[in-house]
Design a protein around this motif. Structure first.
Motif, mmCIF file in Angstrom:
data_model
loop_
_atom_site.group_PDB
_atom_site.id
_atom_site.type_symbol
_atom_site.label_atom_id
_atom_site.label_comp_id
_atom_site.label_asym_id
_atom_site.label_seq_id
_atom_site.Cartn_x
_atom_site.Cartn_y
_atom_site.Cartn_z
ATOM 1 N N TRP A 1 0.877 -1.162 0.015
ATOM 2 C CA TRP A 1 0.095 -0.011 0.093
ATOM 3 C C TRP A 1 0.932 1.220 0.161
ATOM 4 O O TRP A 1 2.049 1.378 0.569
ATOM 5 C CB TRP A 1 -0.940 0.010 1.473
ATOM 6 N N ASN A 2 0.428 2.179 -0.632
ATOM 7 C CA ASN A 2 1.092 3.571 -0.644
ATOM 8 C C ASN A 2 0.099 4.675 -0.247
ATOM 9 O O ASN A 2 -1.022 4.804 -0.645
ATOM 10 C CB ASN A 2 1.795 3.886 -1.968
ATOM 11 N N SER A 3 0.628 5.685 0.305
ATOM 12 C CA SER A 3 -0.386 6.788 0.916
ATOM 13 C C SER A 3 -0.901 7.609 -0.104
ATOM 14 O O SER A 3 -1.774 8.267 -0.005
ATOM 15 C CB SER A 3 0.221 7.718 1.936
ATOM 16 N N TRP A 4 0.017 8.111 -1.396
ATOM 17 C CA TRP A 4 -0.416 8.904 -2.427
ATOM 18 C C TRP A 4 -1.566 9.197 -2.950
ATOM 19 O O TRP A 4 -2.086 10.313 -2.630
ATOM 20 C CB TRP A 4 0.824 9.284 -3.098
ATOM 21 N N ASN A 5 -2.002 8.063 -3.651
ATOM 22 C CA ASN A 5 -3.325 8.143 -4.493
ATOM 23 C C ASN A 5 -4.392 8.768 -3.759
ATOM 24 O O ASN A 5 -5.315 9.513 -4.381
ATOM 25 C CB ASN A 5 -3.400 6.769 -5.202
ATOM 26 N N HIS A 6 -4.505 8.339 -2.528
ATOM 27 C CA HIS A 6 -5.967 8.524 -1.755
ATOM 28 C C HIS A 6 -5.508 9.771 -0.982
ATOM 29 O O HIS A 6 -6.390 10.744 -0.778
ATOM 30 C CB HIS A 6 -6.440 7.426 -1.205
ATOM 31 N N TYR A 7 -4.404 9.961 -0.036
ATOM 32 C CA TYR A 7 -4.292 10.840 0.654
ATOM 33 C C TYR A 7 -3.196 12.037 0.628
ATOM 34 O O TYR A 7 -3.438 13.154 1.372
ATOM 35 C CB TYR A 7 -3.843 10.413 2.069
ATOM 36 N N GLY A 8 -2.685 11.921 -0.567
ATOM 37 C CA GLY A 8 -1.543 13.189 -0.821
ATOM 38 C C GLY A 8 -0.672 13.055 0.224
ATOM 39 O O GLY A 8 -0.225 12.423 1.026
ATOM 40 N N CYS A 9 -0.693 14.815 0.423
ATOM 41 C CA CYS A 9 0.342 15.126 1.713
ATOM 42 C C CYS A 9 -0.505 14.874 2.958
ATOM 43 O O CYS A 9 0.340 15.206 3.919
ATOM 44 C CB CYS A 9 0.397 16.557 1.673
ATOM 45 N N ASN A 10 -1.614 14.508 3.228
ATOM 46 C CA ASN A 10 -2.381 14.536 4.374
ATOM 47 C C ASN A 10 -2.045 13.191 5.049
ATOM 48 O O ASN A 10 -3.201 12.223 5.233
ATOM 49 C CB ASN A 10 -3.780 14.880 4.250
ATOM 50 N N ILE A 11 -0.935 13.112 5.513
ATOM 51 C CA ILE A 11 -0.667 11.699 6.346
ATOM 52 C C ILE A 11 -0.142 12.009 7.761
ATOM 53 O O ILE A 11 0.463 12.975 8.044
ATOM 54 C CB ILE A 11 0.175 10.892 5.391
ATOM 55 N N ASP A 12 -0.335 11.003 8.416
ATOM 56 C CA ASP A 12 0.416 11.215 9.847
ATOM 57 C C ASP A 12 0.458 9.639 10.496
ATOM 58 O O ASP A 12 -0.052 8.603 9.952
ATOM 59 C CB ASP A 12 -0.572 11.954 10.819
ATOM 60 N N GLU A 13 1.043 9.272 11.598
ATOM 61 C CA GLU A 13 1.416 8.436 12.156
ATOM 62 C C GLU A 13 -0.074 7.609 12.504
ATOM 63 O O GLU A 13 0.059 6.233 12.488
ATOM 64 C CB GLU A 13 2.286 8.284 13.480
ATOM 65 N N ALA A 14 -1.115 8.219 12.913
ATOM 66 C CA ALA A 14 -2.346 7.456 13.276
ATOM 67 C C ALA A 14 -2.826 6.788 12.087
ATOM 68 O O ALA A 14 -3.331 5.625 12.116
ATOM 69 C CB ALA A 14 -3.651 8.520 13.900
#
Ligand code: GLA
Length: 418
Positions: free
Chosen positions: A46-59
């Motif tokens: 899984w990779n964060s970019w396609n759905h979340y863009g820059c909006n990522i954090d540890e939770a």
């Protein structure tokens, strides 16, 4: 004299042997440093970019990891949890890269431990330029220091992007850039997959396999069936335009060096048929299967697509061949992927908005892979057919096959020699 030569040779051999053990070959400038054996089949995760863009954090990353486990996706093979752009904070006074302290207050080592404790792997993102595409600190000039830092954090996978690498004659040489990061990984002492992400600009299929385990073949994917969206100097494309760029590259992909048509939009496309087709075709291409959607919020239908073990087996087949476009019409195509033990996978892709009745009269067709020397001899040999979506038997090649394929959907069959 002979003894001296012998000793010199022995000493040189011992140095090379210990350098290999340590994962560092810095004594031989120009040599490739890639750690082999990390991607015998296309990477999954899984990779964060396609759905979340820059909006990522540890939770979010932890929730996603938990959902990969509870949904069965980890056990289906999706083990890499890859943070894309925007995890970064500033470098400290010694130049060490740090995570964004607001978004990742527990730090990256703790996040890596969390993932490893759940049987997952930890992926991270950086860039060969001065800054990442989203303006975070890049690794140019810090490659060895960054790779050491990632190793301390327990990183297993690095996606290495190509923004802010200079313009025109001033642009960084891509081979040098990816070779440097490959060496930095080797010198760090921790095996890490290197995902080359220069968007296919410099024909990476010709050289990136010396340094990395997969390379992007195109610009960015976007969640539409057949669109291209311009952003000034670059554009992103939907499923069909990306698919249409892959057939010519199939000879370059294989074990430890995969063509990467970008992370999946399965779950982000509007219809189930489109999501199914996208997944089926990425499985057929022997593409990395990197989920790009919201895993905690995933519907059971999307989970079922991504976890389909017969489609995954086609993708992960140890022969490592991507599919070739076998029969093509403007509205539909049939792709064929050679598998181990003389088996094949066949996908019938309906590109258009009308249902199609697609037939194969096995006695009248020839299936030959001239690039890799595989062939199916339908006249001499029969094959059973299994519908890869449902697992149901679908007859054999002694009788013509007719399949009704819904708009934008894809039927997939596995052929086994009788
Ligand atoms: C580039 C890459 C994308 C993503 C973004 C992050 O566009 O191709 O996959 O990593 O950067 O900024």
């Amino acid at each position: 004299m002979r003894r001296l030569i012998g000793r010199v040779f022995q000493a040189a051999f011992a140095t090379v042997a210990s350098a290999i053990v340590l994962g560092s070959l810095s004594a031989s400038p120009g040599a490739a440093q890639k750690i082999e054996g990390l991607a015998p089949t296309p990477p999954m995760g899984w990779n964060s970019w396609n759905h979340y863009g820059c909006n990522i954090d540890e939770a979010l990353i932890r929730e996603t990891a938990d959902a990969l486990v509870s949904s069965g996706l980890r056990d289906a093979g999706y083990v890499n949890v890859n943070l894309d752009d925007c995890w970064h904070g500033e470098r400290d006074e010694n130049g060490n890269i740090q995570a964004d302290p607001e978004r990742f207050p527990s730090g990256m080592k703790a996040l890596g431990d969390y993932l490893h404790a759940r049987g997952l792997k930890f992926g991270i993102y950086s860039d060969a330029g001065t800054q990442t595409c989203a303006g975070r600190p890049g690794s140019q000039g810090y490659e060895f220091q960054d790779a050491r830092r990632y190793a301390e954090w327990g990183v297993d996978y690095i996606k290495y992007d190509w923004c802010n690498t200079g313009e025109g004659a001033e642009q960084r040489n891509p081979r040098e850039a990816y070779r440097t990061m490959s060496r930095a990984i080797a010198a760090s002492g921790r095996p890490m997959v290197l995902s080359v992400c220069e968007w296919g600009d410099n024909e990476p299929w010709l050289w990136a396999g010396q340094y990395g385990h997969l390379w992007r073949t195109t610009g960015d994917i976007i969640n539409c069936w057949d669109c291209t969206v311009g952003h000034g100097a670059w554009s992103s494309s939907g499923i069909l335009p990306i698919l249409d760029q892959q057939d010519k590259l199939r000879s370059f992909g294989g074990r430890d060096g995969w063509n990467d048509p970008d992370m999946m939009e399965v779950g982000n496309l509007p219809t189930l048929a489109e999501n199914r087709s996208h997944f089926a075709m990425w499985a057929m291409l022997a593409a990395p299967l990197i989920i790009g959607s919201d895993v905690p919020g995933m519907t059971p239908e999307i989970t079922a697509i991504l976890a389909n073990k017969r489609l995954i087996a086609i993708n992960q087949d140890p022969l490592g061949r991507g599919a070739m476009k076998w029969i093509a019409t403007p509205d539909w195509e049939i792709w064929a992927k050679p598998l181990t033990d003389g088996e094949w996978a066949i996908a019938m892709l309906n590109r258009g908005d009308e249902a199609q009745s697609i037939s194969i009269d096995w006695a009248a067709v020839e299936l030959k892979d001239d690039t890799f020397g595989h062939r199916a001899e339908f006249a001499q040999r029969s094959y059973t057919l299994t519908d890869a979506w449902s697992g149901k038997a679908a007859g054999d090649t002694r009788t013509a096959l007719t399949s009704k394929v819904a708009p934008r959907d894809t039927a997939v069959f596995r052929l086994r020699p009788i």
